[in-house]
Structures are given as structure tokens and as C-alpha cells.
Design an enzyme around this catalytic site. Structure first.
Site, PDB file in Angstrom:
ATOM      1  N   LYS A 175      49.269 -25.253  18.725  1.00 40.15           N
ATOM      2  CA  LYS A 175      48.146 -26.150  18.404  1.00 40.15           C
ATOM      3  C   LYS A 175      47.173 -25.476  17.430  1.00 40.15           C
ATOM      4  O   LYS A 175      46.760 -26.070  16.447  1.00 40.15           O
ATOM      5  CB  LYS A 175      47.395 -26.560  19.677  1.00 40.15           C
ATOM      6  CG  LYS A 175      48.267 -27.266  20.708  1.00 40.15           C
ATOM      7  CD  LYS A 175      47.454 -27.817  21.860  1.00 40.15           C
ATOM      8  CE  LYS A 175      46.826 -26.774  22.743  1.00 40.15           C
ATOM      9  NZ  LYS A 175      47.775 -25.943  23.523  1.00 40.15           N
ATOM     10  N   ARG A 179      41.863 -31.506  28.787  1.00 40.47           N
ATOM     11  CA  ARG A 179      42.921 -30.825  29.542  1.00 40.47           C
ATOM     12  C   ARG A 179      43.115 -31.456  30.916  1.00 40.47           C
ATOM     13  O   ARG A 179      43.978 -31.004  31.669  1.00 40.47           O
ATOM     14  CB  ARG A 179      42.540 -29.362  29.721  1.00 40.47           C
ATOM     15  CG  ARG A 179      43.288 -28.425  28.777  1.00 40.47           C
ATOM     16  CD  ARG A 179      42.841 -27.029  29.091  1.00 40.47           C
ATOM     17  NE  ARG A 179      43.709 -25.992  28.664  1.00 40.47           N
ATOM     18  CZ  ARG A 179      43.567 -25.310  27.537  1.00 40.47           C
ATOM     19  NH1 ARG A 179      42.647 -25.615  26.669  1.00 40.47           N
ATOM     20  NH2 ARG A 179      44.374 -24.302  27.281  1.00 40.47           N
ATOM     21  N   ARG A 225      51.876 -12.897  20.833  1.00 36.07           N
ATOM     22  CA  ARG A 225      50.829 -13.481  19.980  1.00 36.07           C
ATOM     23  C   ARG A 225      49.682 -12.504  19.727  1.00 36.07           C
ATOM     24  O   ARG A 225      49.249 -11.791  20.618  1.00 36.07           O
ATOM     25  CB  ARG A 225      50.273 -14.736  20.675  1.00 36.07           C
ATOM     26  CG  ARG A 225      49.105 -15.359  19.940  1.00 36.07           C
ATOM     27  CD  ARG A 225      48.862 -16.765  20.366  1.00 36.07           C
ATOM     28  NE  ARG A 225      48.157 -16.877  21.634  1.00 36.07           N
ATOM     29  CZ  ARG A 225      47.745 -18.038  22.140  1.00 36.07           C
ATOM     30  NH1 ARG A 225      47.978 -19.162  21.497  1.00 36.07           N
ATOM     31  NH2 ARG A 225      47.119 -18.076  23.292  1.00 36.07           N
ATOM     32  N   ARG A 264      44.930 -11.657  23.247  1.00 39.38           N
ATOM     33  CA  ARG A 264      44.067 -12.285  24.244  1.00 39.38           C
ATOM     34  C   ARG A 264      44.367 -11.752  25.642  1.00 39.38           C
ATOM     35  O   ARG A 264      45.516 -11.501  25.987  1.00 39.38           O
ATOM     36  CB  ARG A 264      44.267 -13.797  24.217  1.00 39.38           C
ATOM     37  CG  ARG A 264      43.550 -14.442  23.055  1.00 39.38           C
ATOM     38  CD  ARG A 264      43.886 -15.889  22.889  1.00 39.38           C
ATOM     39  NE  ARG A 264      43.974 -16.626  24.134  1.00 39.38           N
ATOM     40  CZ  ARG A 264      44.100 -17.946  24.211  1.00 39.38           C
ATOM     41  NH1 ARG A 264      44.136 -18.658  23.105  1.00 39.38           N
ATOM     42  NH2 ARG A 264      44.191 -18.551  25.369  1.00 39.38           N
ATOM     43  N   ARG A 301      49.148 -20.382  33.698  1.00 40.52           N
ATOM     44  CA  ARG A 301      48.611 -21.400  32.779  1.00 40.52           C
ATOM     45  C   ARG A 301      49.597 -22.552  32.626  1.00 40.52           C
ATOM     46  O   ARG A 301      49.199 -23.712  32.500  1.00 40.52           O
ATOM     47  CB  ARG A 301      48.297 -20.760  31.413  1.00 40.52           C
ATOM     48  CG  ARG A 301      47.030 -19.899  31.465  1.00 40.52           C
ATOM     49  CD  ARG A 301      47.001 -18.861  30.361  1.00 40.52           C
ATOM     50  NE  ARG A 301      46.847 -19.411  29.043  1.00 40.52           N
ATOM     51  CZ  ARG A 301      47.188 -18.764  27.921  1.00 40.52           C
ATOM     52  NH1 ARG A 301      47.708 -17.553  27.980  1.00 40.52           N
ATOM     53  NH2 ARG A 301      46.994 -19.324  26.765  1.00 40.52           N
TER      54      ARG A 301
END
Ligand code: AMP
Length: 218
Positions: A13, A88, A127, A159, A170
Site C-alpha cells: 500500500k 482498519r 522491509r 520498523r 498483525r
């Protein structure tokens, strides 16, 4: 153009948003980025949000909805906006409709990036993100380009919630709380599904073609 970007964590996203916002001249509003800024600045909201984020849980609806309402009321959104990471929950989606209803600016599309758990774990555990511009890299698939004046190594970080245990948490939260939103927007007739395995230029072409056909591009 008013868009929401949906899809599991790691579906791409943020990457799509960074590139699409320039093409469409719209604001990219990411609740995750706003919350991480609040944490960095050690605000009371940041301190409260930190424990949820680090556990891979959702920050309570009222907090994030207020953030979005404040951000949208500021204007300064170019020709529209793209919400990344919000809504969300179905409750947040309903609140968003109320907020946009008040200002008579309904959503044009809900873009849904579909992906699978193995792909997500591979993407998120590798990432890396640029602290300056938000560009997203991957240790194997998209390493940092050393020629870039902005994305230089000291500013590239991983992160805290991009570790395998938190990623699985998650994903559970996503399946339980966020996935039902897909039906919510499908019923409204504004859902547009995209295959997150495609690369960004290909996704953009498909989107711009559709926006054009629908007469949404100015
Ligand atoms: P993201 O950068 O979108 O992956 O968001 C990182 C984390 O911020 C999420 O795992 C949540 O803990 C929190 N967060 C971001 N957006 C929301 C939202 N709309 N509702 C609740 N929590 C959120």
C-alpha cells in the site's frame, strides 16, 4: 480523487501510495506514519499508541478516527487524498463515511491489494524504510540505491513491528478486524481489486485506465 487503500500489512500500500500521489496530485495520509510521528515526538497519544503498535494490535478506533478527522479538516490535500492504513475496522469505515458525508466528499474508490501470508512474511521481514521520504526498500528485492541523495543508509530503518512474531499477530488482526471492510466497500460498489504481486507501474496503469474510463481524471 478520494481513495482508501486496503490490503494486509506488506501488500504494498505504501509503495503504491508514494508513487500514485504524485501522478494524481493528491495527499497521502497514512495513519501508521502519523502514529509513528506521535511516538517519535513522545506525545501522550504516541505513548498510548506505542504499546498497541509494538504488540501488533490495533490502536483504539476513537484515537485514529480523531486523527483522520483532524487531518482531513486541515484541507491542503491537492486534488484529493488517499488514506493508507485507515479504515482498519468496519466501525472506522462507518465513521469515515460520516466524516466525508458532512463535507459532501464521498470516496471514489476503495483499492484492495490482495496478497498471501508467505509473500507477506517474506516482504515484511526484509522491509526497510527511508525516514526522510517514506520510500520502501527490501534487503533482497529492492536494496537501497546508493546514488539517492535522500535515502542514505543512516536514515534507512527497520520498523519495530516488522519481525515474524508481530507480523503473524498483525495478520490475525487483519483477518479478524480489517478483512470484513472489503465486503463493506464491495456492497457500496466502489471496490477495485488489484493483484499485489504485480509491480507498481503495472498497477498504476490499470488504475489510471479505470479512472479514465470512469471519467474520474481531470
Ligand atoms: P501501518 O504502518 O499501516 O502498518 O500501521 C502500523 C500500526 O499502526 C498498526 O499495526 C496498528 O497498530 C496501528 N494503526 C495504523 N492505522 C491504524 C488504524 N486505522 N486503526 C488502528 N490502528 C492503526
Amino acid at each position: 480523487m478520494r481513495l482508501v487503500l486496503l490490503g494486509p500489512p506488506g501488500a504494498g500500500k505504501g509503495t503504491l501510495a508514494v508513487s500514485l500521489k504524485e501522478k494524481l496530485n493528491i495527499a497521502h495520509i497514512s495513519t501508521g506514519d502519523i502514529l509513528r510521528d506521535e511516538i517519535k515526538n513522545e506525545t501522550p497519544l504516541g505513548q498510548e499508541a506505542k504499546k498497541y503498535i509494538e504488540n501488533g494490535e490495533l490502536v483504539p478506533d476513537t484515537f485514529v478516527t480523531r486523527l483522520i478527522e483532524n487531518r482531513l479538516s486541515k484541507g491542503n490535500n491537492g486534488l484529493g487524498f488517499m488514506l493508507d492504513g485507515f479504515p482498519r475496522t468496519v466501525h472506522q469505515a462507518e465513521d469515515l463515511d460520516k466524516i466525508l458525508g458532512k463535507i459532501k466528499k464521498p470516496l471514489d474508490y476503495a483499492l484492495y491489494l490482495e496478497s498471501t501470508l508467505p509473500v507477506i512474511i517474506e516482504r515484511l521481514s526484509g522491509r526497510r524504510v527511508c525516514r526522510n521520504c517514506g520510500r520502501v526498500f527490501h534487503v533482497v528485492n529492492h536494496p537501497v540505491n546508493e546514488k539517492s541523495p535522500c535515502c542514505v543508509l543512516p536514515d534507512i530503518y527497520q520498523r519495530a513491528d516488522d519481525n515474524e512474531e508481530t507480523i503473524r499477530k498483525r495478520m490475525d488482526v487483519y483477518m479478524q478486524s480489517t478483512k470484513p471492510i472489503i465486503d463493506y466497500y464491495a456492497q457500496k460498489g466502489i471496490l477495485f481489486k488489484l493483484d499485489s504481486d504485480k509491480d507498481t507501474p503495472e498497477l498504476e496503469d490499470a488504475l489510471l485506465k479505470r479512472f479514465n474510463e470512469d471519467g474520474k481524471l481531470h
